[in-house]
Design a protein around this motif. Structure first.
Motif, PDB file in Angstrom:
ATOM      1  N   PHE A 204     -80.669  76.623 -63.610  1.00 45.94           N
ATOM      2  CA  PHE A 204     -82.141  76.727 -64.059  1.00 45.94           C
ATOM      3  C   PHE A 204     -81.818  76.673 -65.592  1.00 45.94           C
ATOM      4  O   PHE A 204     -82.662  75.869 -66.217  1.00 45.94           O
ATOM      5  CB  PHE A 204     -82.711  78.127 -63.630  1.00 45.94           C
ATOM      6  N   ARG A 205     -81.116  77.356 -66.334  1.00 44.99           N
ATOM      7  CA  ARG A 205     -81.070  77.637 -67.699  1.00 44.99           C
ATOM      8  C   ARG A 205     -80.340  76.049 -68.215  1.00 44.99           C
ATOM      9  O   ARG A 205     -81.054  75.769 -69.201  1.00 44.99           O
ATOM     10  CB  ARG A 205     -80.087  78.629 -68.157  1.00 44.99           C
ATOM     11  N   ALA A 206     -79.606  75.535 -67.662  1.00 45.08           N
ATOM     12  CA  ALA A 206     -79.099  74.209 -67.946  1.00 45.08           C
ATOM     13  C   ALA A 206     -80.337  72.986 -68.091  1.00 45.08           C
ATOM     14  O   ALA A 206     -80.429  72.614 -68.969  1.00 45.08           O
ATOM     15  CB  ALA A 206     -78.018  73.847 -66.968  1.00 45.08           C
ATOM     16  N   TYR A 207     -81.300  73.172 -67.217  1.00 47.11           N
ATOM     17  CA  TYR A 207     -82.226  72.029 -67.148  1.00 47.11           C
ATOM     18  C   TYR A 207     -83.394  72.479 -68.207  1.00 47.11           C
ATOM     19  O   TYR A 207     -83.687  71.706 -68.864  1.00 47.11           O
ATOM     20  CB  TYR A 207     -82.586  71.810 -65.662  1.00 47.11           C
TER      21      TYR A 207
ATOM     22  N   LEU B 139     -91.398  72.958 -70.136  1.00 41.51           N
ATOM     23  CA  LEU B 139     -92.252  72.985 -68.890  1.00 41.51           C
ATOM     24  C   LEU B 139     -91.454  72.209 -67.772  1.00 41.51           C
ATOM     25  O   LEU B 139     -91.368  72.539 -66.608  1.00 41.51           O
ATOM     26  CB  LEU B 139     -93.810  72.625 -69.215  1.00 41.51           C
ATOM     27  N   ILE B 140     -91.377  70.853 -68.187  1.00 45.80           N
ATOM     28  CA  ILE B 140     -90.711  69.733 -67.536  1.00 45.80           C
ATOM     29  C   ILE B 140     -89.225  70.385 -66.981  1.00 45.80           C
ATOM     30  O   ILE B 140     -88.777  70.151 -65.971  1.00 45.80           O
ATOM     31  CB  ILE B 140     -90.576  68.675 -68.271  1.00 45.80           C
ATOM     32  N   GLY B 141     -88.425  71.006 -68.171  1.00 42.82           N
ATOM     33  CA  GLY B 141     -87.320  71.468 -67.671  1.00 42.82           C
ATOM     34  C   GLY B 141     -87.300  72.645 -66.825  1.00 42.82           C
ATOM     35  O   GLY B 141     -86.475  72.863 -66.105  1.00 42.82           O
ATOM     36  N   THR B 142     -88.274  73.705 -66.665  1.00 43.92           N
ATOM     37  CA  THR B 142     -88.340  74.782 -65.902  1.00 43.92           C
ATOM     38  C   THR B 142     -88.675  73.855 -64.527  1.00 43.92           C
ATOM     39  O   THR B 142     -88.043  74.586 -63.381  1.00 43.92           O
ATOM     40  CB  THR B 142     -89.562  75.489 -66.367  1.00 43.92           C
TER      41      THR B 142
ATOM     42  N   THR C   1     -85.407  64.847 -60.968  1.00 43.91           N
ATOM     43  CA  THR C   1     -85.465  64.416 -62.317  1.00 43.91           C
ATOM     44  C   THR C   1     -86.118  63.133 -62.402  1.00 43.91           C
ATOM     45  O   THR C   1     -86.908  62.912 -63.347  1.00 43.91           O
ATOM     46  CB  THR C   1     -84.462  64.541 -63.278  1.00 43.91           C
ATOM     47  N   MET C   2     -85.558  62.216 -61.501  1.00 37.53           N
ATOM     48  CA  MET C   2     -86.433  60.891 -61.472  1.00 37.53           C
ATOM     49  C   MET C   2     -87.910  61.088 -61.194  1.00 37.53           C
ATOM     50  O   MET C   2     -89.025  60.662 -61.805  1.00 37.53           O
ATOM     51  CB  MET C   2     -85.895  60.108 -60.361  1.00 37.53           C
TER      52      MET C   2
ATOM     53  N   LEU D 234     -82.557  62.605 -65.492  1.00 41.30           N
ATOM     54  CA  LEU D 234     -83.328  61.550 -65.617  1.00 41.30           C
ATOM     55  C   LEU D 234     -84.465  61.425 -66.326  1.00 41.30           C
ATOM     56  O   LEU D 234     -84.805  60.486 -66.559  1.00 41.30           O
ATOM     57  CB  LEU D 234     -83.311  60.826 -64.570  1.00 41.30           C
ATOM     58  N   SER D 235     -85.153  62.520 -66.544  1.00 41.77           N
ATOM     59  CA  SER D 235     -86.264  62.850 -67.370  1.00 41.77           C
ATOM     60  C   SER D 235     -86.275  63.046 -68.903  1.00 41.77           C
ATOM     61  O   SER D 235     -87.117  63.295 -69.256  1.00 41.77           O
ATOM     62  CB  SER D 235     -87.031  64.082 -66.487  1.00 41.77           C
TER      63      SER D 235
END
Length: 344
Positions: free
Chosen positions: A237-240, A129-132, A149-150, A84-85
């Motif tokens: 982890f890799r997906a995000y 950074l945010i994905g990590t 993610t929210m 959601l981010s």
């Protein structure tokens, strides 16, 4: 048998054949191609300038940002989660990239290429950074993707507003906009070429590599994936992280188009990216979905938005239509799955 009876029989056989072919196509492809066909016919009738070369090019350019975000969103959906981010990542990367470029161009006015490169790199790194952080929260600490993610969406949006004071960032190099916002190659907009390239890369990654197989396995049955020796934490982890990269790239492209860094871009992309995936048959439970279908799903939303604009549909009603389209597509997909189960 008289001629009238023979003609009627022939018509019935033809109708039965068309119905059979349509059913087979529906079972194989889902409702998406049929909805696209109906949309194209409807808007062509309603709006005279819909099916023109200029407008088709406009639809492709407008849809390119959603295509990029949606194929990234698909990675998280394959694992049984969602992000959601993505809208906040777009805004944060836009602000960080624009601020970096304006700082660099002030201090190194002759190094325009360097300023653009620094802006792109910093924007992508902000997405990473945010994905990590999302990936660590979901994969390592088992935080619900919804909550994680929210929460990051709120944090990233707040940081973007703090860094800009709520004011758009102006002064980015015009060459950045000329190339990545308004540039054309062989008559096609640069964002469209980039969306095509990224979609091909994601197609290969998802459908032809070990990482892709692991994502499907994690979303299909995470316990079975763990027992099979798959590092499920690494896959999640890799997906995000990859989803963050894709959203950041879309944010930078929109920055080039708007010629400003803005903390308010990307607001509609979390809903629309998930909608594009679900319309394309990506399961919210994970483990099901294809990249090419997601691209078509994003284009369908672009077609609807463009067609409704040309038809004079109120902007508020457009949101209603997109939501109704999402529900209809899900219902039709569930109906298709039931037919497939009966056929088996």
């Amino acid at each position: 048998m008289n001629n009238h009876s023979a003609t009627q029989l022939s018509k019935n056989q033809a109708a039965h054949k068309v119905k059979h072919i349509s059913l087979m196509l529906f079972l194989r492809l889902g409702a998406l191609p049929f909805i696209m066909l109906v949309a194209l016919i409807t808007f062509t009738i309603v709006a005279d300038n819909f099916l023109t070369a200029n407008n088709i090019a406009n639809i492709l350019r407008q849809s390119s940002y959603l295509v990029i975000v949606a194929v990234g969103q698909m990675l998280t959906l394959l694992t049984g989660g969602f992000d959601l981010s993505v809208g906040t990542i777009m805004a944060f990367s836009s602000v960080v990239g624009a601020l970096t470029m304006t700082w660099s161009i002030v201090n190194f006015p002759d190094a325009i290429v360097l300023s653009i490169l620094l802006g792109i790199v910093s924007g992508v790194l902000s997405g990473i950074l945010i994905g990590t952080l999302n990936g660590i929260g979901v994969a390592v600490f088992n935080v619900s993707p919804f909550i994680m993610t929210m929460g990051m969406a709120s944090v990233g949006f707040g940081l973007a507003l703090y860094m800009t004071g709520g004011v758009p960032v102006y002064g980015i190099p015009m060459q950045f906009s000329d190339i990545f916002g308004y540039g054309r190659l062989l008559g096609v907009s640069t964002p469209v070429w980039i969306a095509i390239l990224l979609s091909i890369i994601l197609f290969v990654l998802v459908h032809k590599t070990r990482l892709g197989r692991h994502l499907y396995a994690v979303g299909g049955n995470i316990k079975a994936a763990q027992l099979s020796g798959i590092n499920t934490q690494r896959g999640l982890f890799r997906a995000y992280v990859l989803c963050g990269v894709m959203a950041a790239l879309a944010g930078l492209l929109m920055t080039a188009r708007l010629d400003t860094g803005d903390a308010n871009i990307g607001v509609q992309f979390p809903l629309e990216s998930i909608a594009a995936c679900v319309i394309a048959g990506v399961s919210l439970r994970g483990g099901i979905g294809r990249v090419e279908n997601v691209v078509l799903g994003a284009l369908l939303i672009g077609v609807f938005k463009n067609g409704m604009n040309l038809s004079g549909v109120d902007s508020y009603m457009q949101t209603v239509v997109i939501g109704a389209l999402l529900i209809f597509a899900v219902v039709m997909d569930q109906f298709r799955l039931k037919l497939l189960a009966k056929a088996a």
